[in-house]
Design an enzyme around this catalytic site. Structure first.
Site, short mmCIF file in Angstrom:
data_model
loop_
_atom_site.label_atom_id
_atom_site.label_comp_id
_atom_site.label_asym_id
_atom_site.label_seq_id
_atom_site.Cartn_x
_atom_site.Cartn_y
_atom_site.Cartn_z
N LYS A 104 0.81 -1.12 0.17
CA LYS A 104 -0.49 -0.41 -0.13
C LYS A 104 0.80 1.33 0.11
O LYS A 104 0.82 2.17 -0.10
CB LYS A 104 -0.89 -0.01 1.22
CG LYS A 104 -2.40 -0.80 0.96
CD LYS A 104 -2.63 -0.93 3.17
CE LYS A 104 -2.94 -2.12 3.13
NZ LYS A 104 -3.17 -2.77 4.47
N GLY A 105 1.84 0.76 0.83
CA GLY A 105 3.42 2.36 0.58
C GLY A 105 3.21 3.36 -0.62
O GLY A 105 3.37 4.20 -0.52
N GLU A 127 8.13 2.93 -5.94
CA GLU A 127 7.80 2.35 -4.52
C GLU A 127 7.56 4.10 -3.93
O GLU A 127 8.50 4.97 -3.85
CB GLU A 127 9.54 1.45 -4.03
CG GLU A 127 8.71 -0.15 -4.45
CD GLU A 127 8.23 -0.82 -2.95
OE1 GLU A 127 6.99 0.36 -2.12
OE2 GLU A 127 8.36 -1.91 -2.34
N ASP A 128 7.93 3.40 -2.15
CA ASP A 128 7.78 4.27 -1.84
C ASP A 128 9.18 4.70 -0.79
O ASP A 128 9.73 5.72 -0.98
CB ASP A 128 6.85 4.95 -0.38
CG ASP A 128 6.47 3.34 0.55
OD1 ASP A 128 6.68 2.21 -0.32
OD2 ASP A 128 6.05 2.86 1.47
N ASP A 167 14.32 0.19 1.98
CA ASP A 167 15.31 0.27 2.96
C ASP A 167 16.22 -1.20 2.53
O ASP A 167 17.39 -0.99 2.64
CB ASP A 167 13.56 -0.06 3.86
CG ASP A 167 14.38 -0.17 5.47
OD1 ASP A 167 15.48 0.02 6.35
OD2 ASP A 167 13.64 0.73 6.25
N LYS A 226 17.36 4.13 1.94
CA LYS A 226 18.12 4.36 3.21
C LYS A 226 19.33 3.19 2.85
O LYS A 226 18.99 2.09 3.23
CB LYS A 226 17.42 3.35 4.61
CG LYS A 226 16.04 4.21 4.85
CD LYS A 226 15.85 3.09 5.87
CE LYS A 226 14.14 3.53 6.12
NZ LYS A 226 13.71 3.16 7.57
N PHE A 244 13.39 4.54 11.54
CA PHE A 244 12.24 4.33 10.79
C PHE A 244 11.51 5.40 11.04
O PHE A 244 11.08 6.61 11.73
CB PHE A 244 11.35 3.17 11.68
CG PHE A 244 10.04 2.45 11.22
CD1 PHE A 244 10.43 1.35 10.56
CD2 PHE A 244 8.60 2.97 11.59
CE1 PHE A 244 9.22 0.69 10.50
CE2 PHE A 244 7.42 2.38 11.47
CZ PHE A 244 8.51 1.23 10.23
N VAL A 245 10.54 5.88 9.65
CA VAL A 245 10.21 6.91 9.14
C VAL A 245 8.19 6.14 8.12
O VAL A 245 7.81 5.56 7.95
CB VAL A 245 10.57 7.32 7.81
CG1 VAL A 245 12.35 8.45 7.53
CG2 VAL A 245 10.77 6.61 6.38
N ASP A 247 4.13 3.36 6.59
CA ASP A 247 2.33 3.56 7.49
C ASP A 247 3.74 2.66 9.45
O ASP A 247 4.95 2.46 8.95
CB ASP A 247 1.89 2.19 7.50
CG ASP A 247 2.89 0.89 7.86
OD1 ASP A 247 3.19 1.24 6.26
OD2 ASP A 247 2.37 -0.34 8.60
N ARG A 293 -0.67 7.13 7.65
CA ARG A 293 0.37 6.70 6.19
C ARG A 293 -0.79 7.53 5.15
O ARG A 293 -0.39 8.41 4.54
CB ARG A 293 -0.31 5.72 5.30
CG ARG A 293 -0.07 3.96 5.49
CD ARG A 293 -1.05 2.75 4.23
NE ARG A 293 -0.46 1.98 5.12
CZ ARG A 293 -0.18 1.15 4.65
NH1 ARG A 293 1.19 1.28 3.83
NH2 ARG A 293 0.31 -0.30 4.96
O1 LIG Z 1 13.75 -2.76 1.38
P1 LIG Z 1 12.61 -3.47 2.43
O2 LIG Z 1 13.31 -3.47 3.37
O3 LIG Z 1 11.92 -4.97 1.67
O4 LIG Z 1 11.58 -2.57 2.45
C1 LIG Z 1 9.96 -1.88 1.47
C2 LIG Z 1 9.35 -2.19 1.55
O5 LIG Z 1 8.99 -2.11 2.48
C3 LIG Z 1 6.75 -1.03 2.45
O6 LIG Z 1 6.10 -2.19 2.57
P2 LIG Z 1 5.40 -3.46 3.60
O7 LIG Z 1 6.05 -4.70 3.36
O8 LIG Z 1 5.50 -2.29 4.66
O9 LIG Z 1 4.26 -2.88 3.39
P3 LIG Z 1 3.11 -1.65 2.79
O10 LIG Z 1 3.34 -0.87 1.97
O11 LIG Z 1 1.91 -2.48 2.38
O12 LIG Z 1 2.95 -0.82 4.34
C4 LIG Z 1 6.88 -0.33 1.70
O13 LIG Z 1 6.41 0.00 1.09
C5 LIG Z 1 8.04 -0.85 0.43
O14 LIG Z 1 7.62 -2.38 -0.16
O1 HPA Z 2 10.91 3.49 8.01
C1 HPA Z 2 10.02 2.30 7.22
N1 HPA Z 2 8.24 3.04 7.69
C2 HPA Z 2 7.99 1.93 6.93
N2 HPA Z 2 7.45 1.83 6.73
C3 HPA Z 2 8.60 1.06 6.18
N3 HPA Z 2 9.00 -0.15 5.43
C4 HPA Z 2 10.13 -0.13 5.35
N4 HPA Z 2 10.61 0.54 5.90
C5 HPA Z 2 9.70 1.48 6.18
MG LIG Z 3 4.35 -1.36 5.64
#
Ligand SMILES: O=P(O)(O)OC[C@H]1O[C@H](OP(=O)(O)OP(=O)(O)O)[C@H](O)[C@@H]1O
Ligand code: HPA
Ligand SMILES: [Mg+2]
Length: 179
Positions: free
Chosen positions: A42-43, A98-99, A102, A130, A151-152, A158, A164
């Protein structure tokens, strides 16, 4: 700002300006081509919505939902598809939006999954990255901001599904997640 938030890391104005800059570069890259942008739910909803409107290139949009974080602040490393694409991407120019990158585990998995479907091209645009948290190296063509390893939340991001809808990216006070 509320006591759960520690600070504003990137303001709405800075996000808007950066997306306009990225959109101009993406427009130049895909001039005359059909582009499919794929938002990672969803991000990425906010980035998709704002980036798509900043682009002049006509695009089609599709969505994938994957999750690797659950309710915590650390990637589980296990990526699950919650919703697959509606469209066949074979022969298409695909841009993953992507948002945040990480650990890189989500995107690394997505690139290999979507890459095996034989798109004409496959690139990535992310608002945030990051660099100090990377567990895998990934080739990312368009990056909005490199940020510290904290963590942001906000602008799609979220913590346990909250925050969000904040219009900016902020850091969460450690007491909220037990830090
Ligand atoms: O580089 P990484 O360590 O893999 O992290 C990045 C991913 O984590 C988050 O998604 P999440 O799994 O939290 O799902 P969401 O978008 O529904 O919050 C974010 O939106 C990326 O898709
Ligand atoms: O820093 C973060 N914040 C929220 N969601 C995330 N998913 C990966 N890294 C992050
Ligand atoms: Mg998430």
């Amino acid at each position: 700002m509320g006591s759960d938030l520690q600070s504003v890391l990137i303001s709405k104005e800075e996000i808007d300006a950066k997306l306009a800059e990225l959109a101009a570069k993406i427009d130049a890259e895909y001039a005359g081509k059909d582009l499919l942008i794929v938002g990672v739910l969803k991000g990425a909803v906010m980035v998709m919505a704002d980036l798509a409107r900043a682009l002049s290139t006509p695009v089609t949009m599709d969505w994938m939902a994957v999750s690797s974080y659950g309710a915590g602040t650390q990637s589980s490393g296990v990526v699950r598809i919650l919703k697959d694409l509606d469209t066949d991407i074979k022969g298409k120019h695909v841009l993953i939006v992507e948002d945040i990158i990480d650990s890189g585990l989500t995107l690394s998995w997505l690139l290999s999954n979507l890459g095996s479907r034989e798109p004409a091209s496959l690139e990535v645009c992310t608002l945030l990255r990051k660099p100090d948290a990377a567990k895998v190296a990934i080739d990312v063509k368009w990056i909005g901001f490199d940020i510290p390893n904290e963590f942001v939340v906000g602008y799609g991001l979220d913590f346990a599904e909250k925050y969000r809808n904040l219009p900016f990216v902020g850091t969460l006070a450690p007491h909220v997640y037990g830090g």
